[in-house]
Scaffold this active site. Structure first.
Site, PDB file in Angstrom:
ATOM      1  CE  LYS A   1      -1.954   4.809   6.961  1.00 17.99           C
ATOM      2  NZ  LYS A   1      -3.012   5.527   7.666  1.00 17.99           N
TER       3      LYS A   1
ATOM      4  CD  GLU B   1     -11.719   6.280   5.475  1.00 18.17           C
ATOM      5  OE1 GLU B   1     -11.178   5.215   5.796  1.00 18.17           O
ATOM      6  OE2 GLU B   1     -11.216   7.085   4.677  1.00 18.17           O
TER       7      GLU B   1
ATOM      8  NE  ARG C   1      -2.511   1.105   3.586  1.00 16.23           N
ATOM      9  CZ  ARG C   1      -3.234   0.935   4.695  1.00 16.23           C
ATOM     10  NH1 ARG C   1      -4.509   0.586   4.616  1.00 16.23           N
ATOM     11  NH2 ARG C   1      -2.689   1.093   5.883  1.00 16.23           N
TER      12      ARG C   1
HETATM   13  N1  PMP Z   1      -9.060   4.807   7.231  1.00 18.53           N
HETATM   14  C1  PMP Z   1      -8.131   5.749   7.511  1.00 18.53           C
HETATM   15  C2  PMP Z   1      -8.391   7.154   7.080  1.00 18.53           C
HETATM   16  C3  PMP Z   1      -6.949   5.410   8.175  1.00 18.53           C
HETATM   17  O1  PMP Z   1      -6.022   6.333   8.443  1.00 18.53           O
HETATM   18  C4  PMP Z   1      -6.749   4.058   8.562  1.00 18.53           C
HETATM   19  C5  PMP Z   1      -5.463   3.637   9.211  1.00 18.53           C
HETATM   20  N2  PMP Z   1      -5.233   4.181  10.446  1.00 18.53           N
HETATM   21  C6  PMP Z   1      -7.755   3.122   8.292  1.00 18.53           C
HETATM   22  C7  PMP Z   1      -8.885   3.530   7.604  1.00 18.53           C
HETATM   23  C8  PMP Z   1      -7.605   1.687   8.671  1.00 18.53           C
HETATM   24  O2  PMP Z   1      -6.612   1.103   7.875  1.00 18.53           O
HETATM   25  P1  PMP Z   1      -5.767  -0.133   8.374  1.00 18.53           P
HETATM   26  O3  PMP Z   1      -6.737  -1.189   8.741  1.00 18.53           O
HETATM   27  O4  PMP Z   1      -4.930  -0.484   7.201  1.00 18.53           O
HETATM   28  O5  PMP Z   1      -4.978   0.330   9.556  1.00 18.53           O
END
Ligand code: PMP
Length: 291
Positions: free
Chosen positions: A151, A184, A52
């Site tokens: 990200k 989210e 990622r």
């Molecule tokens: N959405 C956002 C905006 C995030 O920053 C994160 C990670 N902290 C997630 C979802 C969850 O992602 P992951 O399960 O890969 O940590």
């Protein structure tokens, strides 16, 4: 205790791990990052996090001078240098030092930093009691502007959401997109369980493609629960039997109230608890060993 930081190929004491004020990560939020976790001597989904990171970097046209395999090794070396077996790892790649203009061509090389520290675990009662969420006024970044799948080091959208939720007295923010669909949380993906189906928004509504989200979808399917990636509205959330958010730090966090509406019984539901148990087993079973 001073931590050992990985900086561009070297492991140095944290006092020596410094970045220029001309770094475009600092000046413009120009860069990408990952938050990764190690459990009991294994790094959970390390390859997925590195993939990622490289996808985010590719999208912002940031060249990382390491192969993904070398980056995986750098993460492992950093955790080992700090003698940690349970850790939270922050991997940051910034555009690097440039001038005061925003042109990335004036930044000759990116900065790669890896920080590994002890994990601060949320109080257990948040998992047993669940937490409240509110939908916040700030909308999630639109896919056509800054796609949330990247990200990037610019987390202002998420930080504003976090501030707005805290001001409303809630622990979690839910961000809607410009059309009003639920995207989210501030740093977590959302799931709702409604009429026997586990729903989670698809990436095209504007979300980070969470690694915990992927693991939870797989676990749910293994448990025989139908899972759908489909746009959801606030109505779906308010009328769900169960709701939870997922993320590397939070793992699976039950949401028991949204905008003053109680979710299901107002307590973490059986599916949320079952998936939490399975997830906690998975993280210690799987992962790249540290030695
Ligand atoms: N959405 C956002 C905006 C995030 O920053 C994160 C990670 N902290 C997630 C979802 C969850 O992602 P992951 O399960 O890969 O940590």
């Amino acid at each position: 205790m001073s931590r050992i930081i990985y900086m561009n190929g070297d492991l140095v004491p944290e006092e020596e791990a410094t970045i220029s004020v001309f770094d475009h990560g600092f000046l413009y939020g120009d860069g990408v990052f990952e938050g990764i976790r190690a459990y009991d001597g294994r790094i959970f989904r390390l390859k997925e996090h590195i993939d990622r990171l490289y996808e985010s970097a590719h999208c912002i046209m940031l060249d990382i001078p390491l192969t993904p395999e070398e980056m995986e090794q750098a993460v492992i070396d950093t955790v080992n240098a700090n003698e940690l077996s349970d850790a939270y790892i922050r991997l940051v790649v910034s555009r690097g030092k440039g001038d005061l203009g925003l042109n990335p061509k004036n930044c000759p090389g990116c900065q790669i930093v890896i920080i590994a520290g002890k994990i601060t675990i949320f109080p257990e009662e948040r998992y047993t009691e669940g937490i409240e969420a509110v939908t916040v006024p700030t909308r999630r970044n639109v896919v056509g502007a800054l796609d949330p799948r990247i990200k990037s080091l610019n987390y202002l959208n998420n930080i504003l959401a976090h501030i707005e939720a805290a001001r409303a007295g809630a622990r979690e923010a839910l961000l809607l997109n410009s059309e009003g669909y639920v995207t989210e949380g501030a740093a977590d993906n959302i799931f709702v369980y409604r009429r026997g189906i586990l729903w989670t928004p698809p990436v095209y509504v504007g979300i980070l493609e969470g690694i915990t989200r992927e693991a939870v979808m797989r676990l749910a399917r293994e448990e025989g629960i139908p899972v759908e990636e489909s746009p959801i509205t606030r109505h779906d959330v308010y009328t769900s039997d169960e709701c939870f958010v997922t993320g590397t730090a939070a793992e699976i966090m039950p949401i028991v109230e949204v905008d003053g509406r109680s979710i299901g019984t107002g307590k973490p539901g059986p599916l949320t608890q079952q998936l939490t148990r399975r997830y906690r087993e998975l993280v210690v079973e799987e992962g790249a060993p540290l030695s």
